[in-house]
Motif scaffolding. Sequence first.
Motif, PDB file in Angstrom:
ATOM      1  N   ARG A 259       0.821  -1.218   0.000  1.00  0.00           N
ATOM      2  CA  ARG A 259       0.000   0.000   0.000  1.00  0.00           C
ATOM      3  C   ARG A 259       0.851   1.262   0.000  1.00  0.00           C
ATOM      4  O   ARG A 259       0.422   2.307  -0.478  1.00  0.00           O
ATOM      5  CB  ARG A 259      -0.929  -0.002   1.213  1.00  0.00           C
ATOM      6  N   ALA A 260       2.072   1.169   0.544  1.00  0.00           N
ATOM      7  CA  ALA A 260       2.959   2.330   0.592  1.00  0.00           C
ATOM      8  C   ALA A 260       3.786   2.452  -0.690  1.00  0.00           C
ATOM      9  O   ALA A 260       4.599   3.362  -0.819  1.00  0.00           O
ATOM     10  CB  ALA A 260       3.884   2.222   1.804  1.00  0.00           C
ATOM     11  N   GLY A 261       3.566   1.528  -1.639  1.00  0.00           N
ATOM     12  CA  GLY A 261       4.291   1.582  -2.911  1.00  0.00           C
ATOM     13  C   GLY A 261       5.613   0.836  -2.908  1.00  0.00           C
ATOM     14  O   GLY A 261       6.366   0.881  -3.891  1.00  0.00           O
ATOM     15  N   ASN A 262       5.926   0.134  -1.825  1.00  0.00           N
ATOM     16  CA  ASN A 262       7.174  -0.627  -1.775  1.00  0.00           C
ATOM     17  C   ASN A 262       7.045  -1.939  -2.545  1.00  0.00           C
ATOM     18  O   ASN A 262       5.993  -2.570  -2.509  1.00  0.00           O
ATOM     19  CB  ASN A 262       7.548  -0.950  -0.317  1.00  0.00           C
ATOM     20  N   PRO A 263       8.124  -2.355  -3.202  1.00  0.00           N
ATOM     21  CA  PRO A 263       8.066  -3.620  -3.958  1.00  0.00           C
ATOM     22  C   PRO A 263       7.798  -4.807  -3.042  1.00  0.00           C
ATOM     23  O   PRO A 263       8.311  -4.862  -1.928  1.00  0.00           O
ATOM     24  CB  PRO A 263       9.476  -3.748  -4.553  1.00  0.00           C
ATOM     25  N   LYS A 264       6.988  -5.743  -3.527  1.00  0.00           N
ATOM     26  CA  LYS A 264       6.776  -6.995  -2.800  1.00  0.00           C
ATOM     27  C   LYS A 264       7.708  -8.079  -3.331  1.00  0.00           C
ATOM     28  O   LYS A 264       7.904  -9.094  -2.682  1.00  0.00           O
ATOM     29  CB  LYS A 264       5.329  -7.455  -2.948  1.00  0.00           C
ATOM     30  N   LEU A 265       8.239  -7.844  -4.540  1.00  0.00           N
ATOM     31  CA  LEU A 265       9.207  -8.779  -5.119  1.00  0.00           C
ATOM     32  C   LEU A 265      10.590  -8.241  -4.805  1.00  0.00           C
ATOM     33  O   LEU A 265      10.936  -7.126  -5.218  1.00  0.00           O
ATOM     34  CB  LEU A 265       9.016  -8.897  -6.641  1.00  0.00           C
ATOM     35  N   LYS A 266      11.388  -9.028  -4.073  1.00  0.00           N
ATOM     36  CA  LYS A 266      12.633  -8.508  -3.520  1.00  0.00           C
ATOM     37  C   LYS A 266      13.799  -9.474  -3.716  1.00  0.00           C
ATOM     38  O   LYS A 266      13.590 -10.640  -4.048  1.00  0.00           O
ATOM     39  CB  LYS A 266      12.451  -8.275  -2.004  1.00  0.00           C
ATOM     40  N   ASP A 267      15.026  -8.944  -3.450  1.00  0.00           N
ATOM     41  CA  ASP A 267      16.211  -9.817  -3.456  1.00  0.00           C
ATOM     42  C   ASP A 267      16.016 -10.960  -2.466  1.00  0.00           C
ATOM     43  O   ASP A 267      16.151 -12.125  -2.809  1.00  0.00           O
ATOM     44  CB  ASP A 267      17.464  -9.020  -3.031  1.00  0.00           C
TER      45      ASP A 267
ATOM     46  N   ALA B 203       2.283  -7.447 -14.115  1.00  0.00           N
ATOM     47  CA  ALA B 203       3.024  -8.394 -14.953  1.00  0.00           C
ATOM     48  C   ALA B 203       2.840  -9.830 -14.502  1.00  0.00           C
ATOM     49  O   ALA B 203       2.334 -10.100 -13.413  1.00  0.00           O
ATOM     50  CB  ALA B 203       4.512  -8.049 -14.898  1.00  0.00           C
ATOM     51  N   VAL B 204       3.275 -10.746 -15.379  1.00  0.00           N
ATOM     52  CA  VAL B 204       3.478 -12.146 -15.003  1.00  0.00           C
ATOM     53  C   VAL B 204       4.985 -12.357 -14.967  1.00  0.00           C
ATOM     54  O   VAL B 204       5.691 -12.020 -15.928  1.00  0.00           O
ATOM     55  CB  VAL B 204       2.832 -13.118 -16.015  1.00  0.00           C
ATOM     56  N   ILE B 205       5.480 -12.856 -13.847  1.00  0.00           N
ATOM     57  CA  ILE B 205       6.919 -12.998 -13.640  1.00  0.00           C
ATOM     58  C   ILE B 205       7.213 -14.418 -13.168  1.00  0.00           C
ATOM     59  O   ILE B 205       6.541 -14.933 -12.272  1.00  0.00           O
ATOM     60  CB  ILE B 205       7.420 -11.958 -12.607  1.00  0.00           C
ATOM     61  N   ASP B 206       8.213 -15.053 -13.810  1.00  0.00           N
ATOM     62  CA  ASP B 206       8.626 -16.387 -13.371  1.00  0.00           C
ATOM     63  C   ASP B 206       9.825 -16.281 -12.442  1.00  0.00           C
ATOM     64  O   ASP B 206      10.644 -15.355 -12.570  1.00  0.00           O
ATOM     65  CB  ASP B 206       8.998 -17.264 -14.576  1.00  0.00           C
ATOM     66  N   VAL B 207       9.910 -17.230 -11.510  1.00  0.00           N
ATOM     67  CA  VAL B 207      11.114 -17.363 -10.688  1.00  0.00           C
ATOM     68  C   VAL B 207      11.966 -18.439 -11.357  1.00  0.00           C
ATOM     69  O   VAL B 207      11.533 -19.585 -11.465  1.00  0.00           O
ATOM     70  CB  VAL B 207      10.760 -17.775  -9.242  1.00  0.00           C
ATOM     71  N   THR B 208      13.132 -18.044 -11.856  1.00  0.00           N
ATOM     72  CA  THR B 208      14.020 -18.979 -12.554  1.00  0.00           C
ATOM     73  C   THR B 208      15.278 -19.173 -11.704  1.00  0.00           C
ATOM     74  O   THR B 208      15.494 -18.420 -10.752  1.00  0.00           O
ATOM     75  CB  THR B 208      14.432 -18.415 -13.931  1.00  0.00           C
ATOM     76  N   PRO B 209      16.102 -20.168 -12.058  1.00  0.00           N
ATOM     77  CA  PRO B 209      17.357 -20.333 -11.305  1.00  0.00           C
ATOM     78  C   PRO B 209      18.209 -19.055 -11.311  1.00  0.00           C
ATOM     79  O   PRO B 209      19.012 -18.836 -10.396  1.00  0.00           O
ATOM     80  CB  PRO B 209      18.063 -21.463 -12.060  1.00  0.00           C
ATOM     81  N   ALA B 210      18.004 -18.188 -12.328  1.00  0.00           N
ATOM     82  CA  ALA B 210      18.767 -16.942 -12.403  1.00  0.00           C
ATOM     83  C   ALA B 210      18.033 -15.758 -11.768  1.00  0.00           C
ATOM     84  O   ALA B 210      18.511 -14.627 -11.825  1.00  0.00           O
ATOM     85  CB  ALA B 210      19.088 -16.636 -13.863  1.00  0.00           C
ATOM     86  N   GLY B 211      16.861 -15.992 -11.186  1.00  0.00           N
ATOM     87  CA  GLY B 211      16.108 -14.906 -10.551  1.00  0.00           C
ATOM     88  C   GLY B 211      14.804 -14.623 -11.282  1.00  0.00           C
ATOM     89  O   GLY B 211      14.290 -15.468 -12.027  1.00  0.00           O
ATOM     90  N   PHE B 212      14.270 -13.396 -11.085  1.00  0.00           N
ATOM     91  CA  PHE B 212      12.985 -13.023 -11.690  1.00  0.00           C
ATOM     92  C   PHE B 212      13.120 -12.833 -13.203  1.00  0.00           C
ATOM     93  O   PHE B 212      14.102 -12.225 -13.676  1.00  0.00           O
ATOM     94  CB  PHE B 212      12.465 -11.720 -11.093  1.00  0.00           C
TER      95      PHE B 212
ATOM     96  N   ALA C  67       9.321  -1.006 -10.281  1.00  0.00           N
ATOM     97  CA  ALA C  67       8.486  -1.397  -9.136  1.00  0.00           C
ATOM     98  C   ALA C  67       8.910  -2.735  -8.531  1.00  0.00           C
ATOM     99  O   ALA C  67       8.277  -3.241  -7.606  1.00  0.00           O
ATOM    100  CB  ALA C  67       7.021  -1.474  -9.576  1.00  0.00           C
ATOM    101  N   THR C  68       9.990  -3.304  -9.059  1.00  0.00           N
ATOM    102  CA  THR C  68      10.462  -4.608  -8.583  1.00  0.00           C
ATOM    103  C   THR C  68      11.756  -4.411  -7.807  1.00  0.00           C
ATOM    104  O   THR C  68      12.663  -3.719  -8.278  1.00  0.00           O
ATOM    105  CB  THR C  68      10.682  -5.562  -9.788  1.00  0.00           C
ATOM    106  N   GLY C  69      11.839  -5.031  -6.636  1.00  0.00           N
ATOM    107  CA  GLY C  69      12.979  -4.810  -5.748  1.00  0.00           C
ATOM    108  C   GLY C  69      14.122  -5.775  -5.970  1.00  0.00           C
ATOM    109  O   GLY C  69      14.871  -6.079  -5.047  1.00  0.00           O
TER     110      GLY C  69
END
Lengths: 230, 210
Positions: free
Chosen positions: B141-149, B169-178, B195-197
Amino acid sequence: MRLADKSTTMQEALSGLGDGATVMVGGFGVPGTPFTLIRDLVRLGLRNLTVIKNDANETGMGIDHLLASGQVTRLITTHIGLNPRAIEMMNSGAIEVEFNAQGILAERIRAGGAGLGGILTDIGEETELTAGKPRIEIAGKRLVVETALRADVALIHAERADPFGNLRYVATARNFNPLMAMAADRVIAEAERIVPLGDLAGDDVHTPGPFVDHVVALGPLSEEYAVVRR
Amino acid sequence: MVARAAREIAPGMVVNLGIGLPTKVVDHLDPDLSVCLHTENGLSGIGPTLPPECANSNLIDAGGAYVSTVPGSAFFDSAVSFALVRSGRLDLTMLGAFEVSQSGDLANWKIPGRFSPGAGGGIELAQKARRVVVLTTHTDRAGNPKLKDTCTLPITARGCVARIFTDMAVIDVTPAGFALIELAHGVSAAEVCAATGAALALPRGDIPTF
């Protein structure tokens, strides 16, 4: 041969229960929650209770009455998100809350009911929930030891019972009821209907009567059992 | 995004829809699709959600919504319900999230000091469903990314998330990351990256939209 009649009154079923008791309470949300037995437990005024229940119901319902009257010191549960009082009491330290993964709570109770010491699982391995719990290595796998749970008394809600304590649940009101009905020294079932012996066919019994100590007939169901209009 | 997530469900699957956004997926399913919806409180074969006036007080899903059954529905206790989950019979679960890390760690049960409802059945669903996808807003709600390191909140399960559906977006989690797979209509890849952390790999060529 004839099976014993275990039907009794609420007062008789709960008599002799003392402060500090551990109480299992069936139900997941409204379905299967023994609201009438909970009300009687509130009236009995026992203190320092440990309550084992999947959830803490909602404001003004079920477990919330026991919390409001300050009778509970410890709650072993899986999710209390629908009861702001439970969260507030946990945050202020008024009650101690022990969270379990839901299926692990079920298995710990089942183990207690089956006369076992506990279960081994990889569930929650890397989470706060299993911090400090013993680990054991079996066939190269590191597993968490989850101890069995038993209670002094289990409060069960059944749709139908016979006088011997054979129980039948309905729809999603089954949930934790048949597990808890095996896991307490005293098992009390409130039933919407008590039918004569033999009317509940053997194949239709969910909890066999030998597990059950007391059967109490419910009158007309109170508002608490009805559809919640949020 | 909910309609897009609904397309993740293939015929014949046994699926658990978690509390929150995932529950809404049911409204976007083709009524002719053969799918078995499971709920933790002891029902396989969930039918459409019912308004209170036609509800059965003994028939809810794990989120407390009044539901119906379909021909062939089955009821069972909580031990059986999670035996089904832990033994690998659940093909897919869709869960909500507070945070997802680039290695697929999921945090969705506790915000220390603010909101600690408990994990319910979430840990077993996240750890044992054959495929775990997340439905969430891209930012809080504060605009912080929910997808993070890495997750900063207490985790539900490590390395469990395969795919994330967000409002952007649609984002996959791969062995190399997002990795960005699809964009929501009207959203640019640059906006999603901002918007992605964590680092976000972009596909070569045109990016499909939903």
